[in-house]
Design a protein around this motif. Structure first.
Motif, short mmCIF file in Angstrom:
data_model
loop_
_atom_site.label_atom_id
_atom_site.label_comp_id
_atom_site.label_asym_id
_atom_site.label_seq_id
_atom_site.Cartn_x
_atom_site.Cartn_y
_atom_site.Cartn_z
N VAL A 1 0.80 -1.09 0.06
CA VAL A 1 0.00 -0.07 0.07
C VAL A 1 0.98 1.18 0.13
O VAL A 1 1.52 1.43 0.70
N LEU A 2 0.68 2.08 -1.13
CA LEU A 2 1.56 3.21 -1.02
C LEU A 2 0.49 4.48 -0.88
O LEU A 2 -0.43 4.68 -1.52
N GLY A 3 1.09 5.06 0.20
CA GLY A 3 -0.10 6.12 0.71
C GLY A 3 0.20 7.54 -0.10
O GLY A 3 1.57 7.74 -0.46
N ALA A 4 -0.68 8.13 -0.83
CA ALA A 4 -0.36 9.15 -1.70
C ALA A 4 -1.60 10.02 -2.23
O ALA A 4 -2.67 9.41 -2.44
N TYR A 5 -1.50 11.30 -1.96
CA TYR A 5 -2.77 12.26 -2.31
C TYR A 5 -2.64 12.60 -3.73
O TYR A 5 -3.67 12.44 -4.48
N LEU A 6 -1.32 12.56 -4.50
CA LEU A 6 -1.35 12.97 -5.76
C LEU A 6 -0.87 11.29 -6.64
O LEU A 6 0.00 10.66 -6.43
N VAL A 7 -1.83 11.03 -7.62
CA VAL A 7 -1.53 9.91 -8.47
C VAL A 7 -1.50 10.49 -9.93
O VAL A 7 -2.38 10.96 -10.42
N VAL A 8 -0.56 10.11 -10.56
CA VAL A 8 -0.43 10.44 -12.12
C VAL A 8 -0.23 9.26 -12.86
O VAL A 8 0.74 8.34 -12.46
N ALA A 9 -1.24 8.95 -13.87
CA ALA A 9 -0.99 7.92 -14.86
C ALA A 9 -0.54 8.32 -15.84
O ALA A 9 -1.03 9.08 -16.70
N GLY A 10 0.69 7.69 -16.64
CA GLY A 10 1.39 7.86 -17.90
C GLY A 10 1.48 6.52 -18.63
O GLY A 10 2.61 6.06 -18.45
N VAL A 11 0.34 6.02 -19.13
CA VAL A 11 0.44 4.64 -19.65
C VAL A 11 0.14 4.83 -21.10
O VAL A 11 -0.60 3.90 -21.68
N GLY A 12 0.66 5.71 -21.81
CA GLY A 12 0.50 5.63 -23.32
C GLY A 12 -0.40 6.62 -23.87
O GLY A 12 -1.34 7.19 -23.16
N VAL A 13 -0.57 6.57 -24.99
CA VAL A 13 -1.59 7.52 -25.79
C VAL A 13 -2.32 6.75 -26.88
O VAL A 13 -1.75 5.72 -27.39
N ARG A 14 -3.24 7.24 -27.39
CA ARG A 14 -4.06 6.77 -28.49
C ARG A 14 -4.40 7.95 -29.53
O ARG A 14 -4.66 8.99 -29.11
N ALA A 15 -4.11 7.63 -30.67
CA ALA A 15 -4.40 8.72 -31.69
C ALA A 15 -5.86 9.03 -31.58
O ALA A 15 -6.80 8.24 -31.44
N ASP A 16 -6.20 10.47 -31.68
CA ASP A 16 -7.44 10.84 -31.53
C ASP A 16 -8.21 10.61 -32.84
O ASP A 16 -8.07 11.63 -33.74
N LEU A 17 -9.04 9.70 -33.14
CA LEU A 17 -9.46 9.45 -34.38
C LEU A 17 -11.00 9.80 -34.52
O LEU A 17 -11.80 9.58 -35.38
N GLU A 18 -11.63 10.43 -33.34
CA GLU A 18 -12.91 10.99 -33.44
C GLU A 18 -13.32 11.56 -34.82
O GLU A 18 -14.35 10.95 -35.68
N LEU A 19 -12.71 12.42 -35.32
CA LEU A 19 -13.12 13.23 -36.39
C LEU A 19 -12.80 12.54 -37.90
O LEU A 19 -13.53 12.52 -38.70
N ALA A 20 -11.34 11.96 -37.81
CA ALA A 20 -11.15 11.17 -38.90
C ALA A 20 -12.13 9.83 -39.18
O ALA A 20 -12.43 9.61 -40.46
N THR A 21 -12.67 9.30 -38.10
CA THR A 21 -13.56 8.28 -38.17
C THR A 21 -14.90 8.96 -38.98
O THR A 21 -15.44 8.14 -39.66
N ALA A 22 -15.13 9.93 -38.27
CA ALA A 22 -16.68 10.77 -38.89
C ALA A 22 -16.35 11.00 -40.44
O ALA A 22 -17.11 11.08 -41.15
N ALA A 23 -14.91 11.49 -40.70
CA ALA A 23 -14.69 11.52 -42.16
C ALA A 23 -14.54 10.29 -42.96
O ALA A 23 -14.30 10.47 -44.24
N GLY A 24 -14.45 9.18 -42.32
CA GLY A 24 -14.38 8.02 -43.17
C GLY A 24 -12.91 7.62 -43.59
O GLY A 24 -12.84 6.70 -44.34
N VAL A 25 -12.04 8.18 -42.74
CA VAL A 25 -10.78 7.91 -43.34
C VAL A 25 -9.83 7.14 -42.35
O VAL A 25 -8.70 6.77 -42.54
#
Ligand SMILES: Cc1cc2nc3c(=O)[nH]c(=O)nc-3n(C[C@H](O)[C@H](O)[C@H](O)COP(=O)(O)OP(=O)(O)OC[C@H]3O[C@@H](n4cnc5c(N)ncnc54)[C@H](O)[C@@H]3O)c2cc1C
Ligand code: FES
Length: 392
Positions: free
Chosen positions: A356-380
């Motif tokens: 158990v690690l006591g901590a008030y601050l937790v930051v997750a850096g576990v990768g990124v995903r391409a933001d495809l919302e708009l590209a999907t809407a454009a069909g590309v």
């Protein structure tokens, strides 16, 4: 961005130096008056350019020369030695050049040549002979890619309307700094914006911040925006970048877990760090490690939790991964490797082995995903990305 020059060092290049002191493929730092100047030799060609990177003032003489380009040692911006133009971000402004003369086996650096259009990264290209240009260009996303595209369109002579649209009211800014000096408290917020809306306006680029593009009518060439309005385009560039991956399971949506992508995210982490004594960083990726180092610089006790045996092992291999671990440990970071975060509650993170690690601050850096919302809407969009050809 910093404008502070390096203190000029090395020989007085206006007074001349022997040709033999500059080997083919070598660089030499010197000065002309108060200006720090970098001399570089490519075969029989000799170039003199500003020695200070226009991003944060990195010493270019300590960088890498690659043909007729120099790469900054700090964040790897690239400049053309021939023209001083930016050939690779994160720097946006070109470096100046100087005239060079060879006399009696000596090299003399003469008159300074200021860049023709410093705000656009370098000299505008001639417009003649261009293919038919679109009537208007809308760029969605004012990150590094969208901003550079707007600059390049102008630099390459495109004169039609350009709208740079971003849902983030702070855009465009120097995203890489959000986990480094800014988060560590060593860079003021004034350094973070890439350029003001006024600077864009001067080049006929309209920066629209706030509304997000939510849909595309490809046939009608029209975007719908989150504020209910719409925007027509002749050519559209989708430069929507990436969004942080979330932790799997219920931990992914715990409000206390911070993810770092935007300036607002970085501000929130700084605010939480000011009230915390201990932080848990989940993920030993580049961003996780940078966050860990920055929070150590703020005096917090920092624990890094990651499933791999060594940080960055998949990218750098075991030897360098071990070295990276040692460097961070020397700065006080405590690693919990081969472990995953199980449950996260108000005050602690419980690992899969029950620690158990006591901590008030937790930051997750576990990768990124391409933001495809708009590209999907454009069909590309296809799968997890957008297929491109050799031109992109
Ligand atoms: C903390 C951190 C540190 C980093 N450090 C480094 C580093 O040291 N070196 C390095 O090379 N890279 C680094 N990176 C990665 C680098 O920032 C990215 O590679 C770069 O930002 C990608 O630029 P981009 O323009 O493609 O996308 P982004 O910078 O993600 O920009 C996309 C923009 O699009 C906007 N947007 C998205 N969808 C919409 C929509 N529908 N409507 C309107 N606007 C929209 C977003 O608000 C965003 O501003 C770092 C990233 C982070 C988060
Ligand atoms: S200081 Fe040169 S790339 Fe950042």
């Amino acid at each position: 961005m910093s404008d502070q020059p390096n203190a000029p060092a090395g020989p007085d290049l206006a007074g001349g130096i022997p040709l033999t002191s500059l080997a083919d493929g070598a660089m030499l730092a010197g000065h002309v008056g108060d200006d720090a100047v970098l001399l570089a030799r490519v075969g029989e060609e000799i170039f003199a350019v500003g020695a200070t990177c226009t991003h944060y003032g990195g010493p270019l003489a300590e960088g890498i020369m690659d043909g007729a380009q120099v790469r900054c040692p700090w964040h790897h911006a690239c400049f053309s030695l021939r023209t001083g133009d930016v050939v690779r971000t994160p720097a946006l402004r070109p470096i100046p050049r100087w005239e060079v003369e060879r006399r009696d086996d000596r090299i003399f650096v003469g008159k300074k040549i200021e860049p023709r259009d410093p705000e656009l990264g370098g000299s505008p290209a001639p417009v003649a002979g261009r293919a038919k240009a679109p009537a208007s260009v809308v760029i969605v996303g004012a990150g590094a890619a969208g901003s550079a595209a707007a600059d390049t369109l102008r630099r390459e002579g495109y004169t039609g309307p350009i709208i740079l649209l971003d849902g983030d009211t702070d855009a465009p800014y120097d995203r890489p700094n959000l986990s480094k000096d800014y988060l560590a408290g060593n860079a003021p917020e004034e350094w973070i914006p890439l350029r003001s809306a006024d600077a864009y306006r001067e080049h006929g680029i309209e920066l629209r911040r706030g509304p997000r593009a939510t849909g595309i009518d490809v046939g009608a060439k029209r975007l719908t925006l989150s504020d209910g309005s719409s925007l027509s385009y002749d050519a559209l560039l989708i430069a929507t970048g990436a969004t942080p991956a979330r932790l799997p399971g219920p931990s992914g949506n715990v409000p206390r877990v911070h993810y770092l992508r935007t300036l607002a995210d970085s501000r929130r982490i700084i605010a939480a760090a000011s009230k915390a004594k201990t932080a848990v960083v989940i993920g030993a990726s580049v961003i996780g490690l940078e966050v860990a180092a920055s929070l150590r610089a703020r005096g917090l006790e920092v624990h890094v939790v990651a499933p791999e045996q060594r940080p960055l092992e998949r990218v750098l291999g075991p030897e360098l991964g071990g070295f990276v671990r040692k460097v961070h440990e020397e700065h006080g970071v405590v690693f919990h490797l081969g472990r995953t975060a199980g449950t996260i509650d108000d005050r602690s993170v419980t690992l899969d082995d029950g620690t158990v690690l006591g901590a008030y601050l937790v930051v997750a850096g576990v990768g990124v995903r391409a933001d495809l919302e708009l590209a999907t809407a454009a069909g590309v969009a296809e799968g997890r990305g957008v297929p491109v050809n050799e031109c992109l």
